[in-house]
Design an enzyme around this catalytic site. Sequence first.
Site, PDB file in Angstrom:
ATOM      1  N   ARG A 166     -15.889   2.482  -2.828  1.00 13.18           N
ATOM      2  CA  ARG A 166     -15.816   1.154  -2.210  1.00 13.18           C
ATOM      3  C   ARG A 166     -16.196   1.258  -0.735  1.00 13.18           C
ATOM      4  NH1 ARG A 166     -10.108  -1.774  -2.476  1.00 13.18           N
ATOM      5  NH2 ARG A 166      -9.603  -0.255  -0.873  1.00 13.18           N
ATOM      6  N   ASN A 189      -4.356  -6.695  -7.223  1.00 11.49           N
ATOM      7  CA  ASN A 189      -3.351  -6.806  -6.153  1.00 11.49           C
ATOM      8  C   ASN A 189      -3.671  -7.979  -5.230  1.00 11.49           C
ATOM      9  OD1 ASN A 189      -2.546  -4.400  -7.296  1.00 11.49           O
ATOM     10  ND2 ASN A 189      -3.396  -3.144  -5.674  1.00 11.49           N
ATOM     11  N   ASP A 190      -4.890  -7.977  -4.681  1.00 11.08           N
ATOM     12  CA  ASP A 190      -5.280  -9.071  -3.790  1.00 11.08           C
ATOM     13  C   ASP A 190      -5.496 -10.370  -4.564  1.00 11.08           C
ATOM     14  OD1 ASP A 190      -5.074  -8.099  -1.233  1.00 11.08           O
ATOM     15  OD2 ASP A 190      -7.101  -7.298  -1.150  1.00 11.08           O
ATOM     16  N   ARG A 220       1.868  -9.559  -0.268  1.00 13.74           N
ATOM     17  CA  ARG A 220       2.456  -8.518  -1.109  1.00 13.74           C
ATOM     18  C   ARG A 220       3.184  -7.445  -0.322  1.00 13.74           C
ATOM     19  NH1 ARG A 220      -1.697  -4.207  -2.437  1.00 13.74           N
ATOM     20  NH2 ARG A 220      -3.586  -4.695  -1.272  1.00 13.74           N
ATOM     21  N   GLU A 233     -11.454 -10.116  -6.393  1.00 11.39           N
ATOM     22  CA  GLU A 233     -10.062 -10.092  -5.913  1.00 11.39           C
ATOM     23  C   GLU A 233      -9.686 -11.374  -5.172  1.00 11.39           C
ATOM     24  OE1 GLU A 233      -9.608  -6.721  -3.274  1.00 11.39           O
ATOM     25  OE2 GLU A 233     -11.696  -6.849  -2.666  1.00 11.39           O
ATOM     26  N   ARG A 256     -11.060   4.662  -1.981  1.00 12.07           N
ATOM     27  CA  ARG A 256     -10.769   3.821  -0.819  1.00 12.07           C
ATOM     28  C   ARG A 256     -11.254   4.539   0.437  1.00 12.07           C
ATOM     29  NH1 ARG A 256      -5.784   3.858  -3.895  1.00 12.07           N
ATOM     30  NH2 ARG A 256      -5.310   1.790  -4.774  1.00 12.07           N
ATOM     31  N   CYS A 260      -8.985  -2.227 -11.342  1.00 14.62           N
ATOM     32  CA  CYS A 260      -8.549  -1.116 -10.485  1.00 14.62           C
ATOM     33  C   CYS A 260      -7.288  -1.453  -9.693  1.00 14.62           C
ATOM     34  CB  CYS A 260      -9.666  -0.687  -9.528  1.00 14.62           C
ATOM     35  SG  CYS A 260     -10.104  -1.926  -8.298  1.00 14.62           S
ATOM     36  N   HIS A 271       0.813  -1.218   0.000  1.00 13.21           N
ATOM     37  CA  HIS A 271       0.000   0.000   0.000  1.00 13.21           C
ATOM     38  C   HIS A 271       0.845   1.266   0.000  1.00 13.21           C
ATOM     39  CE1 HIS A 271      -3.329  -2.759   1.234  1.00 13.21           C
ATOM     40  NE2 HIS A 271      -3.928  -1.994   0.363  1.00 13.21           N
TER      41      HIS A 271
END
Length: 572
Positions: A346, A470-471, A481, A447, A302, A518, A193
Amino acid sequence: MEVFLGIAAADGTGIGPAFVIPAAVKRAIPHNKIDSSEVKEGWRRFEAAIRVVTEDVTERLAQLPKDKVNDIQREILETYILMLADPIFLKEVKDSFEGELYNIEYTIQQKSEQYAARLRNAGNEYLAERAQDITDIFGRVLNEMLDIHPFDINSVPDGSVILATTLSPTDTIVLSRKKIAGLALTDGGLSSHVVILARNYGIPTVVGINRDSLAKKIKNGETVIVDTEIGELLVEPDEATLDEYNKKIRSELAEQEILTHYLEKPARTKDGVEFKLYANIGSSEEAEIAAKNGADGIGLFRTEFLYMSMADGTPHVAARSFNEEEQFEAYKHVLEIMKGKPVTIRTLDAGGDKLINSVELPSFEEKNPLMGMRAVRLSLAFPQILRTQFRALYRASVFGNLRIMLPLITSTEQVEQCLAIAADVRAELKNEKIEFNEKVPIGIMIETAAAALTSDCLAQVSDFFSLGTNDLTQYTLAVDRENSNVSSLYDEFNLAVLRLINITIQNARKKGIPLSVCGEMAARRDSVLVLAGMGIRSLSMGSKMISQTKKLLEQFTIKELQAISSKRLNRL
């Protein structure tokens, strides 16, 4: 000149004085019996620490401008001052200290935790909010008594190159306002992140620097260069090297000037196929940056970042409530900034590595938090949080083009539970005669492998999909990650990941479900080409990547992009 190797994480070149952020010191409270003759000295130290902390908080309060933006922070600081002088609590501490004869630090910790527990269980929302406040402020008193002085991220000078083990997302948000020249970390992967935020804010970043090098060989004030083209950190460069890198920075600025010509242009391939390029944001400030960079809308807001920092970007130090009015104002502001362009917000994606300090959420001790109580699981376990967020979202919906997105979905049942809460909220608002848009689309993030493999079923209960690569990569490959020890195994081009993406694309197409990406794959040159060739026509990324992506897409035809992705998908 010394050169330290790392891994290029966020593009750009940075030159500036080094600022090494010290490792956090964990507070260890001693626990031992004392003699009655030691009571007087222990209490004197306690009172002295209270005076120091009170003076510090009072000074911070005096420096805060008296405007609406700082109202919440002023309220917190004023509460701290009152608590430090609370005669009832201080008498409890003194009676316990003199009666039980445990060292003063242990007594303070025990009494503040007991007092906080009483406030939490009082059945009053205001008192529940004060529970965390008391442990926070007397935690500061304990730090003063134990000579522990946590690093204040706000003390970093403008223009510095930051060297650290890692940073929290909140720290990165604060540093983005400091105009820092670069970032060099020992820990963290390319999709951590902190790196994602660094890309969003245009901070040149390298990760994976040797930890001993940072601790022993680089001192504050030394001139350092962050080179993200080859992933290096150069310390005390000679004049010739400095000249070379200053030329490089001028070249990068010239390239950025060229990219300004793409701000108003639509994203199209060489043969005229149009793409939609959206922005990922965590605040209204970032929405303004997205609008200036020509975003077609917001693909990911987010919302958890609203509860990780205050309006001025400083970290939340006290537990806050998930306040409907605060959320409404934030969502309304972003919708107004985007002037009718789609804004996908989200719902709360807290937990895992994104820790929220809230009175509504207990702290969880989990061996593997990334697999535990996070995202939609947390919202469904504490449905009042989701209900409050839905109320704020629906109220804001009349101010723009809102879409709501649910994170970390693994089953249709989860979606149906969220939709039921949304329906209840709509009924409430109708009864209260509050205006809202009844037809706000509610979609989900794909995800997890579970979501990708059952995307045909999920399409029946969702208005749209957004691939969170990412996830998806992290969970498919079982690679954390954020963990630099296994970062080399984190591969978005792993065939398993690409096949899951392809399954989702095919199912979305069959069911007529809009699909975007995204995750960080949406922002990197090589992955943009592959995703475009696989059929993706909607990408959401850091605002500063939008013009670069427009320039990239216009160099290829769809047939050429399909050939690029075919090589990736068909390899054995």
